[in-house]
Design a protein around this motif. Sequence first.
Motif, PDB file in Angstrom:
ATOM      1  N   ASN A  35       0.876  -1.167   0.000  1.00 18.21           N
ATOM      2  CA  ASN A  35       0.000   0.000   0.000  1.00 18.21           C
ATOM      3  C   ASN A  35       0.912   1.214   0.000  1.00 18.21           C
ATOM      4  OD1 ASN A  35      -2.372  -1.516   0.231  1.00 18.21           O
ATOM      5  ND2 ASN A  35      -2.164  -1.614   2.429  1.00 18.21           N
ATOM      6  N   ARG A  36       0.453   2.295  -0.620  1.00 11.30           N
ATOM      7  CA  ARG A  36       1.307   3.469  -0.743  1.00 11.30           C
ATOM      8  C   ARG A  36       0.481   4.724  -0.501  1.00 11.30           C
ATOM      9  NH1 ARG A  36       5.808   4.439  -5.122  1.00 11.30           N
ATOM     10  NH2 ARG A  36       6.189   6.629  -4.753  1.00 11.30           N
TER      11      ARG A  36
ATOM     12  N   GLY B 237      -3.573   7.931  -1.918  1.00  9.76           N
ATOM     13  CA  GLY B 237      -3.325   6.553  -1.520  1.00  9.76           C
ATOM     14  C   GLY B 237      -3.594   5.582  -2.645  1.00  9.76           C
TER      15      GLY B 237
ATOM     16  N   CYS C 238      -3.964   1.420  -3.063  1.00 10.60           N
ATOM     17  CA  CYS C 238      -4.069   0.110  -2.425  1.00 10.60           C
ATOM     18  C   CYS C 238      -3.352  -0.915  -3.285  1.00 10.60           C
ATOM     19  CB  CYS C 238      -5.543  -0.260  -2.275  1.00 10.60           C
ATOM     20  SG  CYS C 238      -5.796  -1.873  -1.522  1.00 10.60           S
ATOM     21  N   HIS C 239      -2.990  -2.038  -2.679  1.00 11.88           N
ATOM     22  CA  HIS C 239      -2.324  -3.095  -3.439  1.00 11.88           C
ATOM     23  C   HIS C 239      -3.207  -3.652  -4.553  1.00 11.88           C
ATOM     24  CE1 HIS C 239      -4.505  -5.465  -0.388  1.00 11.88           C
ATOM     25  NE2 HIS C 239      -4.578  -6.368  -1.343  1.00 11.88           N
TER      26      HIS C 239
ATOM     27  N   GLN D 185      -7.609   3.654  -5.835  1.00 12.93           N
ATOM     28  CA  GLN D 185      -6.964   4.893  -5.428  1.00 12.93           C
ATOM     29  C   GLN D 185      -7.949   5.788  -4.697  1.00 12.93           C
ATOM     30  OE1 GLN D 185      -4.692   6.771  -8.559  1.00 12.93           O
ATOM     31  NE2 GLN D 185      -4.368   4.805  -9.572  1.00 12.93           N
TER      32      GLN D 185
ATOM     33  N   LEU E 278      -7.177   2.629   3.612  1.00 15.42           N
ATOM     34  CA  LEU E 278      -6.255   1.570   3.191  1.00 15.42           C
ATOM     35  C   LEU E 278      -6.397   0.303   4.038  1.00 15.42           C
ATOM     36  CD1 LEU E 278      -2.874   3.336   2.380  1.00 15.42           C
ATOM     37  CD2 LEU E 278      -4.254   1.968   0.833  1.00 15.42           C
TER      38      LEU E 278
ATOM     39  N   HIS F 245      -9.370  -2.642   3.789  1.00 16.81           N
ATOM     40  CA  HIS F 245      -9.441  -3.547   2.640  1.00 16.81           C
ATOM     41  C   HIS F 245      -9.926  -4.934   3.054  1.00 16.81           C
ATOM     42  CE1 HIS F 245      -8.661  -5.683  -0.935  1.00 16.81           C
ATOM     43  NE2 HIS F 245      -7.977  -4.741  -1.488  1.00 16.81           N
TER      44      HIS F 245
END
Length: 57
Positions: A10-11, A23, A25-26, A30, A43, A46
Amino acid sequence: MTGPSSGAVNRIDWQPGTDLLHGICHCGAQHTADDPVEMWAWLLAHPEGHPSEAPSD
């Protein structure tokens, strides 16, 4: 602390010149928010709170 890893990433990036966080997510979903707590909640929720698959464009 170590443990098994799912390999998911995750970023959260800060958008320079703004108060916005972006953000990713994997799963590819977004989200943009100005509140760090909201972003982390999104995030970590999930798969609840956003699609479990990346949207198709």
